[in-house]
Design an enzyme around this catalytic site. Sequence first.
Site, PDB file in Angstrom:
ATOM      1  N   ASP A 100      52.102 -57.353  21.892  1.00  0.00           N
ATOM      2  CA  ASP A 100      51.625 -56.754  23.128  1.00  0.00           C
ATOM      3  C   ASP A 100      52.742 -55.880  23.690  1.00  0.00           C
ATOM      4  O   ASP A 100      53.888 -56.314  23.743  1.00  0.00           O
ATOM      5  CB  ASP A 100      51.271 -57.860  24.127  1.00  0.00           C
ATOM      6  CG  ASP A 100      49.968 -57.608  24.826  1.00  0.00           C
ATOM      7  OD1 ASP A 100      49.873 -56.566  25.486  1.00  0.00           O
ATOM      8  OD2 ASP A 100      49.048 -58.444  24.717  1.00  0.00           O
ATOM      9  N   ASP A 207      49.126 -52.493  26.724  1.00  0.00           N
ATOM     10  CA  ASP A 207      48.571 -52.954  27.991  1.00  0.00           C
ATOM     11  C   ASP A 207      48.342 -51.795  28.968  1.00  0.00           C
ATOM     12  O   ASP A 207      49.261 -50.992  29.193  1.00  0.00           O
ATOM     13  CB  ASP A 207      49.588 -53.939  28.590  1.00  0.00           C
ATOM     14  CG  ASP A 207      49.031 -54.726  29.749  1.00  0.00           C
ATOM     15  OD1 ASP A 207      48.149 -55.560  29.510  1.00  0.00           O
ATOM     16  OD2 ASP A 207      49.478 -54.508  30.888  1.00  0.00           O
ATOM     17  N   GLU A 265      44.731 -50.507  25.623  1.00  0.00           N
ATOM     18  CA  GLU A 265      43.814 -51.065  26.632  1.00  0.00           C
ATOM     19  C   GLU A 265      43.705 -50.049  27.757  1.00  0.00           C
ATOM     20  O   GLU A 265      44.721 -49.571  28.271  1.00  0.00           O
ATOM     21  CB  GLU A 265      44.364 -52.384  27.176  1.00  0.00           C
ATOM     22  CG  GLU A 265      43.362 -53.053  28.104  1.00  0.00           C
ATOM     23  CD  GLU A 265      44.015 -53.939  29.157  1.00  0.00           C
ATOM     24  OE1 GLU A 265      43.357 -54.866  29.628  1.00  0.00           O
ATOM     25  OE2 GLU A 265      45.181 -53.693  29.542  1.00  0.00           O
ATOM     26  N   HIS A 337      41.728 -62.608  26.640  1.00  0.00           N
ATOM     27  CA  HIS A 337      42.283 -63.515  27.641  1.00  0.00           C
ATOM     28  C   HIS A 337      41.940 -63.117  29.074  1.00  0.00           C
ATOM     29  O   HIS A 337      42.304 -63.835  30.001  1.00  0.00           O
ATOM     30  CB  HIS A 337      43.807 -63.573  27.458  1.00  0.00           C
ATOM     31  CG  HIS A 337      44.438 -62.237  27.712  1.00  0.00           C
ATOM     32  ND1 HIS A 337      44.249 -61.157  26.860  1.00  0.00           N
ATOM     33  CD2 HIS A 337      45.207 -61.776  28.716  1.00  0.00           C
ATOM     34  CE1 HIS A 337      44.882 -60.105  27.359  1.00  0.00           C
ATOM     35  NE2 HIS A 337      45.467 -60.459  28.479  1.00  0.00           N
ATOM     36  N   ASP A 338      41.295 -61.969  29.266  1.00  0.00           N
ATOM     37  CA  ASP A 338      40.914 -61.520  30.607  1.00  0.00           C
ATOM     38  C   ASP A 338      39.420 -61.663  30.868  1.00  0.00           C
ATOM     39  O   ASP A 338      38.962 -61.386  31.978  1.00  0.00           O
ATOM     40  CB  ASP A 338      41.280 -60.041  30.798  1.00  0.00           C
ATOM     41  CG  ASP A 338      42.770 -59.783  30.771  1.00  0.00           C
ATOM     42  OD1 ASP A 338      43.532 -60.699  31.135  1.00  0.00           O
ATOM     43  OD2 ASP A 338      43.162 -58.663  30.381  1.00  0.00           O
TER      44      ASP A 338
HETATM   45  C1  NOJ Z   1      45.926 -56.294  31.239  1.00  0.00           C
HETATM   46  C2  NOJ Z   1      46.244 -57.637  30.667  1.00  0.00           C
HETATM   47  O1  NOJ Z   1      45.353 -57.922  29.633  1.00  0.00           O
HETATM   48  C3  NOJ Z   1      46.145 -58.613  31.807  1.00  0.00           C
HETATM   49  O2  NOJ Z   1      46.168 -59.945  31.385  1.00  0.00           O
HETATM   50  C4  NOJ Z   1      47.251 -58.305  32.783  1.00  0.00           C
HETATM   51  O3  NOJ Z   1      47.103 -59.115  33.925  1.00  0.00           O
HETATM   52  C5  NOJ Z   1      47.224 -56.839  33.222  1.00  0.00           C
HETATM   53  N1  NOJ Z   1      46.968 -55.926  32.145  1.00  0.00           N
HETATM   54  C6  NOJ Z   1      48.544 -56.458  33.836  1.00  0.00           C
HETATM   55  O4  NOJ Z   1      49.531 -56.423  32.834  1.00  0.00           O
END
Ligand code: NOJ
Length: 563
Positions: A100, A207, A265, A337-338
Amino acid sequence: MNPSTPWWSSSVVYQVYPRSFADSDGDGYGDVRGIIDHLDHIAGLGVDVVWLSPIFASPQDDNGYDIADYQAIDPMFGTLADVDELTEAVHARGMKLVMDLVVNHTSDEHAWFVESRDPASPKRDWYFWRPARDGFEPGTPGAEPTNWGSFFGGSGWAFDEASGEYYLHLFSRKQPDLNWENPEVRQAVYAMMRWWVDRGVDGFRMDVINLISKTHPLADGAVNPGDPYSFEIERVANGPRLVEFLEEMNREVGITEKRLFTVGEMVACDLEHAREYTAREHDRLGMVFTFEHVSLDHAGGKLTPIPLHLPDLKKNLARWQEGLAEDGWNSLYFENHDQPRSVSRFGDDSPEHRVASAKALATVLHLHQGTPYVYQGQEIGMTNAGFTRIDQYRDIEAVGLHRQALEAGVPEEQVLAGLGAMGRDNARTPMPWTPEGGFTTGTPWLPLNATTASVNVADDVADPDGVYAHYRRLIALRRELEVVRMGAFELLLPEDEKLWVFTRTLGDERLLVVANMSSHAARVPMAELPSIEDAELLVASVHPGTDLQTLAPWDARVYRLRA
Ligand code: NOJ
């Protein structure tokens, strides 16, 4: 396969969320050694790439997405030597390792930021430091430089007593945004990336990478009624220098040259943006994660879920299939994970339908064109956490949204219902290796999922009709058949509210996918579909023996049609 086709267009990625995967030392947190110990579970699926969520030194304000040292491993996860061993073990199994890359922001405990707190420091410009709004006393309500909000609640600006100025943080106040306009910042990031590549890492999941070039975060944005802050995302995402930064990064790190894996992302990333960032003739990104399809079932915010209308999801994915068919590449994901667990969100997590619906979701996703992602636990059909009290949550987002909603007068019941459906901790409960848990010998950092006794790796993997076996089959099919990897996609019956039907075609190879995405039997309008006479049934998630005309709940079939 065409030699110019990148290697990852035939890959499947497995995402590990290290703190919840496997704890080897009993401290309640997963660690790198735990991943090494369970690597065969991952390799056994047939995936090619392992992506690790951040394991770097971090105060863990946002579970490691707040990095204090990019070149050190957080002691809770292990050591650099452990990571070198993991890299070797991953490679020894024929897989690649992806890290990541969190470089829109650092931790406020990163040495760069600590130095930049001094207004005289040469690093002051590495972050966005700004004085109070004209006419306001610094540090008083309303004095923030702009009305920009943080994604985790509250203002996006934090006041620093010592210098009397504010710094920008689009996420928590412990995640200050880096100023990518400063060339030294960019060179420092590229040097760090090269260091990881030299250590054997095969690529990066980037990210919120389209926030690195910001449009207007430094001016007031429009505010939705009832909101104290602006979330006009277009003002910070996809800024004017994004493409330039991505190309520079590619060049400086040698991404194309070294054939490294990249996925960006991207919030507020539509099809046009995705094409611009992933088109093959440019050296930008391998693929992006869009949020479009995971935003269809909540209105306005995470706390206001609305029922999914299946045609919206099907048509969204189809639009991206067609939109990136000629130019660019899709990532295929339902979970990470989100996001909440897909079986609870888009399937049916009741004991009666959990397994079948997990398989049906896997079938439709893996039969699309793109690079599929499997998030730890998805391969055994894990469900949402089932939390009902705020003290069960650990996620900074959940806690922040809960506080902000209660302050705004939203009834707590409603807030908890929203978090129960959409909260990020749903996907972060420890990996249930056995009916008793098997994740740690200590106390897990987040409660185990209440379903552990019945939803766990040991039981599912032992079941030839389990979810894991189904994933193995689907992943093998992608490897076996070029039509799965490269075939043209066509959505049929787009408005059907129960059935998800499409074809994939490559030369005279043709597949028909028919899935009943409901908990009731569904009649299939055979006359409207290509004939399945003499077709070979390749995959069936429920009852291979029955005919196609009346499809059992959550039965998903893949037919290879007669040429
Ligand atoms: C996206 C990540 O997947 C998430 O878990 C994180 O809180 C935010 N970006 C900030 O880094």
